[in-house]
Design an enzyme around this catalytic site. Sequence first.
Site, PDB file in Angstrom:
ATOM      1  N   ARG A  86     116.324  68.330  22.705  1.00  0.00           N
ATOM      2  CA  ARG A  86     117.652  68.512  23.295  1.00  0.00           C
ATOM      3  C   ARG A  86     118.547  69.271  22.325  1.00  0.00           C
ATOM      4  O   ARG A  86     118.378  69.201  21.111  1.00  0.00           O
ATOM      5  CB  ARG A  86     118.289  67.143  23.605  1.00  0.00           C
ATOM      6  CG  ARG A  86     117.803  66.517  24.903  1.00  0.00           C
ATOM      7  CD  ARG A  86     118.552  65.224  25.212  1.00  0.00           C
ATOM      8  NE  ARG A  86     118.343  64.241  24.187  1.00  0.00           N
ATOM      9  CZ  ARG A  86     119.190  63.939  23.219  1.00  0.00           C
ATOM     10  NH1 ARG A  86     120.363  64.544  23.143  1.00  0.00           N
ATOM     11  NH2 ARG A  86     118.897  63.033  22.321  1.00  0.00           N
ATOM     12  N   GLY A 270     112.793  53.456  19.922  1.00  0.00           N
ATOM     13  CA  GLY A 270     111.929  52.335  20.284  1.00  0.00           C
ATOM     14  C   GLY A 270     112.064  51.770  21.682  1.00  0.00           C
ATOM     15  O   GLY A 270     111.507  50.705  21.954  1.00  0.00           O
ATOM     16  N   ARG A 385     105.902  65.101  23.438  1.00  0.00           N
ATOM     17  CA  ARG A 385     106.152  64.081  24.476  1.00  0.00           C
ATOM     18  C   ARG A 385     105.003  64.016  25.472  1.00  0.00           C
ATOM     19  O   ARG A 385     104.278  64.987  25.677  1.00  0.00           O
ATOM     20  CB  ARG A 385     107.433  64.439  25.242  1.00  0.00           C
ATOM     21  CG  ARG A 385     108.705  64.448  24.371  1.00  0.00           C
ATOM     22  CD  ARG A 385     109.520  63.216  24.568  1.00  0.00           C
ATOM     23  NE  ARG A 385     110.567  63.048  23.561  1.00  0.00           N
ATOM     24  CZ  ARG A 385     111.420  62.027  23.560  1.00  0.00           C
ATOM     25  NH1 ARG A 385     111.362  61.108  24.506  1.00  0.00           N
ATOM     26  NH2 ARG A 385     112.333  61.910  22.620  1.00  0.00           N
ATOM     27  N   GLY A 510     104.598  45.028  18.806  1.00  0.00           N
ATOM     28  CA  GLY A 510     104.310  43.755  19.488  1.00  0.00           C
ATOM     29  C   GLY A 510     105.019  42.571  18.850  1.00  0.00           C
ATOM     30  O   GLY A 510     105.426  41.618  19.537  1.00  0.00           O
TER      31      GLY A 510
END
Length: 601
Positions: A86, A270, A385, A510
Amino acid sequence: MKNLAPAIFPPTGIGDAKPANKAVLDWVHEIATLTQPENIFWCDGSDRENEFLIAESLKQNVLIELDQKKVPRSYLHRSNPNDVARVEQFTFVCTPTKQEAGPTNNWSEPTETYAKLRGLLAGAMRGRTMFVIPYIMGPADSPLTKVGFEITDSKYVVLSLRIMTRMGEIALKRLGNDPSAEWNRGVHSLLDVNPERRLICHFPQDNTIVSVGSGYGGNVLLSKKCLALRIGSYLARTQGWMAEHMLILGVESPEGRKHYVAAAFPSACGKTNFAMLIPPAHFKGWKVTTVGDDIGWMRIRDGRLYAVNPENGYFGVVPGTSYNSNPNAMKAISHDTIYTNVALSDGGDVWWEGKDGEPPAHAIDWRGNHWTPQSQEKAAHPNSRFTTPMRNNPALDPDVEKGEGVPISAIIFGGRRSDTVPLVYQAFDWNHGVYLGATMASETTAAATGAVGRVRRDPMAMLPFCGYNIGDYFQHWLDIGKRLTNPPLIFNVNWFRKGADGKFLWPGFGENMRVLKWIIDRCEGSGGALKSPIGWLPSPHDLDLAELDIDRNAVDELLGLDHEEWQKEIAAHKEFFDSLGGVVPEELQKQREQLAARFKL
Ligand code: GTP
Ligand code: SPV
Ligand code: MN
């Protein structure tokens, strides 16, 4: 000028899904008259259309074939090396007055900007095909759902929007034939992919977006940052709902009690990973499911916030994704995925830094150059991405299509902070929570061009995405709070605090389940906490750290408050508010004074 997107000519039955709504037809006619395309391709998002466009993209090198046994129906796209993220410096909010755009947005005057864009778009699609893409953002039957049309001369945009949005007939149906119905107009042209002619302009009052000169991600998938966040936040304020840069996840206990939480972390901090979290073995029977990984639209119903994910797919950060860090993402991107700017191994597979296993002995890097593990350059761009349908996610929440949305128990803010900010803490109440969001900061990432690793204030992770005056946005949050009889609890997290050795103190991924579990405990009124000057802080025994290999000192450090650091932090909050030039609501100024006072007690 190199012809970037030569015209394509589909066989009968493809590219002819012309809508009936006169307002749409008039607008397409106007843009076609201006841009002079070779032909117009009316997209319907069908499999047949998609296969045709993939075949054409392979012929024109817009897509590169991968080994279809290794990654079925998946392709690699390389964007121009000058066009990989961006561009906040070229992003404008074009409201009638500068004051409406506010102190955090680039502003430009609408009439002049339209004239400039018309100049850039004049004849821009000569020799190219103009695609008209109808889509909706939100589940088919949600009151929050919005209709958008994107005109583009990029096949990559068409292929990507088919994954990222609900495209085609569904949108034409939702729009209907009323020429005065609300819908978003998006115009995109690659032009010559030159940073000097790159502009992403939003006209909130006209529900219009014009993007030129880029072919990458958030600059050109106009459904995403431009509509769902910038225009979305503007509409949300006037219509009494919220458009936020938030993931939405469900968390279910072994007893079957389920909560939903929404979390705002800045770009590449995240969200996708948290939304797809797999609890560690110790949390047997706990289940985390994904509603959304980037954007949450929320409205008030029965005094509670309900959220929908307006998107239909994930445009996620590739580097660092592995079976170790995010197995759900790895499964999702193992098929039917478009990869952008990752490396291509000799076996026709994709590779990136942080992928499981050894790096390939030789690969072609994201620029198309030879690469070996000895190379100085990265094989995959740090902002490479994946574009993958949300249906690919094994942990997709069953209520993702629910029009009314899912009820939100907690809102979490968080950023990348090497120091100062503890692993987790809870706001005292809604208004204090709004203060946490308004003052959050994060180290900048490769998701936007510019310096990486610089701490900057990024209120509610919306600094690049709030489509109007940030002071009014803060007030909107405060006003929403007044209308909630059962508001979500608000938390702040920081997975990225570092020790003296410069390493992350917290294992993350996790293991973030341990923090999420405390948050759920707090929502259920059971989790323990100490009252600290910044909010409710867990003490080490309030977090379930069983079977986690972590140093006791690291835990103390993660949960610790350094008063000197916080004096600097509070001064930085003041400096930030001052920099906004008087638009910050009195209530938030008061919150800051109260925070400072609590440290003096
Ligand atoms: P956008 O799509 O840009 O809005 O980003 P996002 O917020 O969805 O970020 P994402 O989950 O893709 O994570 C970005 C980077 O942070 C990736 O390289 C991840 O591997 C890394 N990351 C995510 N979660 C954690 C964590 O808990 N700890 C650490 N150390 N890194 C993490
Ligand atoms: C972000 O930068 O927050 C993204 C990626 O989600 S992009 O769509 O390119 O903006
Ligand atoms: Mn994002």
